[in-house]
Structure formats: C-alpha cells, structure tokens
Design a protein around this motif. Structure first.
Motif, PDB file in Angstrom:
ATOM      1  N   LEU A 128       0.931  -1.174   0.011  1.00 15.34           N
ATOM      2  CA  LEU A 128       0.108   0.017  -0.025  1.00 15.34           C
ATOM      3  C   LEU A 128       0.914   1.318  -0.059  1.00 15.34           C
ATOM      4  O   LEU A 128       0.857   1.993   0.832  1.00 15.34           O
ATOM      5  N   GLN A 169      -0.121   5.101   1.255  1.00 19.09           N
ATOM      6  CA  GLN A 169      -1.684   5.097   1.703  1.00 19.09           C
ATOM      7  C   GLN A 169      -1.705   5.200   3.230  1.00 19.09           C
ATOM      8  O   GLN A 169      -2.362   5.294   3.855  1.00 19.09           O
ATOM      9  N   PRO A 209      -4.203   5.480   7.950  1.00 15.99           N
ATOM     10  CA  PRO A 209      -4.427   5.998   6.774  1.00 15.99           C
ATOM     11  C   PRO A 209      -3.648   7.230   6.541  1.00 15.99           C
ATOM     12  O   PRO A 209      -3.812   8.214   7.478  1.00 15.99           O
ATOM     13  N   LEU A 260     -13.786   0.315   8.618  1.00 14.55           N
ATOM     14  CA  LEU A 260     -13.205   0.824   7.429  1.00 14.55           C
ATOM     15  C   LEU A 260     -14.197   0.311   6.236  1.00 14.55           C
ATOM     16  O   LEU A 260     -15.014  -0.727   6.537  1.00 14.55           O
ATOM     17  N   GLN A 313     -14.436  -1.567   0.732  1.00 17.56           N
ATOM     18  CA  GLN A 313     -13.701  -1.653  -0.437  1.00 17.56           C
ATOM     19  C   GLN A 313     -12.150  -1.407  -0.035  1.00 17.56           C
ATOM     20  O   GLN A 313     -11.244  -1.543  -0.761  1.00 17.56           O
ATOM     21  N   HIS A 314     -11.941  -1.082   1.338  1.00 14.58           N
ATOM     22  CA  HIS A 314     -10.667  -0.850   1.564  1.00 14.58           C
ATOM     23  C   HIS A 314     -10.176  -2.097   2.840  1.00 14.58           C
ATOM     24  O   HIS A 314      -9.422  -1.884   3.470  1.00 14.58           O
ATOM     25  N   SER A 315     -10.502  -3.290   2.229  1.00 14.74           N
ATOM     26  CA  SER A 315     -10.283  -4.555   3.092  1.00 14.74           C
ATOM     27  C   SER A 315      -8.670  -4.811   3.068  1.00 14.74           C
ATOM     28  O   SER A 315      -8.407  -5.388   3.972  1.00 14.74           O
ATOM     29  N   LEU A 331      -6.430  -2.706   3.115  1.00 18.43           N
ATOM     30  CA  LEU A 331      -5.891  -1.802   4.079  1.00 18.43           C
ATOM     31  C   LEU A 331      -5.939  -2.320   5.532  1.00 18.43           C
ATOM     32  O   LEU A 331      -5.183  -2.300   6.373  1.00 18.43           O
TER      33      LEU A 331
END
Length: 234
Positions: free
Chosen positions: A74, A77, A91, A209, A212-214, A216
């Motif tokens: 990542l 991020q 983040p 979260l 869609q941020h799995s 992360l």
C-alpha cells in the motif's frame, strides 16, 4: 479512567524500498491473506504531549525518525502517528486524538478529517494496564476465561453483565491473541485485534473501514499483531 487529551495532526511521506519477495508463513496467514513481502519506511512526525504530569518523560523522550513496516503493497496510503510516546499506524492524512490516563493507560482515536467515530471510518487503539476490572471487562467479550473471571470477581449479582456484540466472530491467532470482526453500518466492516493475559496488559485495535478498503484493513491488522508480539517480548 481520567484522561488528559493529547492532540496531534500527522502527515507521513512513504518511500518504498526494494525487498526480497517471499510468502508469509507465520501464524497470521490463517486470517490474513499471504502476500509478497516489501519494505515500506514511514516518517514519524512527533507531536508534543500536553499532559503536564508527563513533562519529565517528554524532556527525555525522542520518537524514532522512521518506522519500518514489512509485508505491505500500500505505497502512499499509510502514515506513522507519533503520540503518547508510541507509534500508531493509520491511513495517510487522517487526524487523531490521544489520551494518557493518570496511571498510564492509553486511548488513541484516528479519524478522517471532519470524521466522527459514531458514523464513519475510524481506528481506535487502547492499552490498559492499571485497572484490573477494566481489563477483564474489555477482554470478556473475546476470551471465555476473562468472562468467567470477570463474572466471578465483579459481577456476582449480574448487575453489570458483559454484552457480547451481535454477529461477533472471533478467531485465535496465538495464545492470548485474537482477531475479530462484527457487522456495523452499511458498507462498513469492523475488524480488530485483542491481546489479553491474566498477569499483564490488555491491548486492542479496532478498525472500522469501508468494505472496499479490505486490503488496508489486512495490513493494519497484521501490523498490530506484530506490534503485540514485540510488546510481549519486551
């Protein structure tokens, strides 16, 4: 717990160093997908501690200049947050608020700008060491032995029962360390890591979260498990 707020704003620049690719084979692979290993260095930008009781600590304390995080892809991020004499991951460009209790217990909340932990993404880190009943009450949601001990010592009349969240799913990573997940608001997933020992600290990190941020979430969960291992080794 009486706390004094520690406010901090942190931005971190991430540089990705080259690393040797291999598969992760540690005990966390049953809960977190294995991925190629890379090495990411995050700059740690410290914030002053506002609690005057800890001025003597602040005078002799220096945050590390960088924090190295392995096994993440990542790039760009993540940020390293320096607060309450520890480093916390979240983040990039999020903001946070930390507090240190009179006996050293720590609570740190990370949020997006203008966010609120009641209705949006959030991260909460907590370290509890000074309050036995608080440790047992917190751990009782995830550890049957903690629930039994809490009920025997602090809830004999069932006046203060521990409520297990609906939909809670718990999985053991190693002795005294669990990961968990539970449903929350539409489009949001709550995941967490908890560590409990009968003779020591209670550590917890909770990550709320968007679905869609799995990826992360995977990285943050795994990184916190590694931090727990390091704390236990000290």
């Amino acid at each position: 717990m009486k706390v004094v707020p520690v406010v901090f704003l942190v931005l971190s620049v991430i540089s990705c160093n080259s690393g040797t690719a291999n598969n992760n084979t540690d005990a966390t692979t049953d809960t977190i997908a294995a991925r190629k290993v890379t090495e990411t260095t995050l700059n740690v930008i410290p914030s002053p501690t506002l609690d005057p009781k800890h001025d003597s600590i602040a005078k002799n304390f220096t945050y590390p200049a960088t924090f190295t995080l392995n096994d993440t892809v990542l790039k760009g991020q993540l940020a390293a947050f320096g607060a309450a004499y520890k480093v916390w991951l979240g983040p990039k460009e999020w903001i946070g608020r930390g507090a240190i209790g009179a006996e050293g217990d720590i609570l740190v909340t990370l949020l997006p700008p203008n966010g609120h932990f009641l209705n949006g993404p959030y991260i909460v880190y907590s370290d509890i060491s000074s309050c036995k009943s608080c440790i047992l009450f917190s751990a009782a949601q995830y550890f049957p032995e903690a629930l039994a001990k809490y009920n025997a010592e602090y809830n004999k009349d069932n006046a203060k029962p521990v409520e297990i969240p609906k939909g809670l799913e718990v999985k053991q990573v190693s002795p005294g360390v669990m990961t968990y997940s539970k449903p929350w608001k539409k489009g949001m997933v709550i995941r967490g890591v908890v560590s409990y020992t009968e003779t020591g600290h209670y550590y917890e990190a909770e990550f709320a979260l968007p679905q869609q941020h799995s990826e992360l979430g995977d990285v943050l969960v795994k990184a916190y498990i590694e931090q727990i291992r390091q704390k236990r080794a000290q």
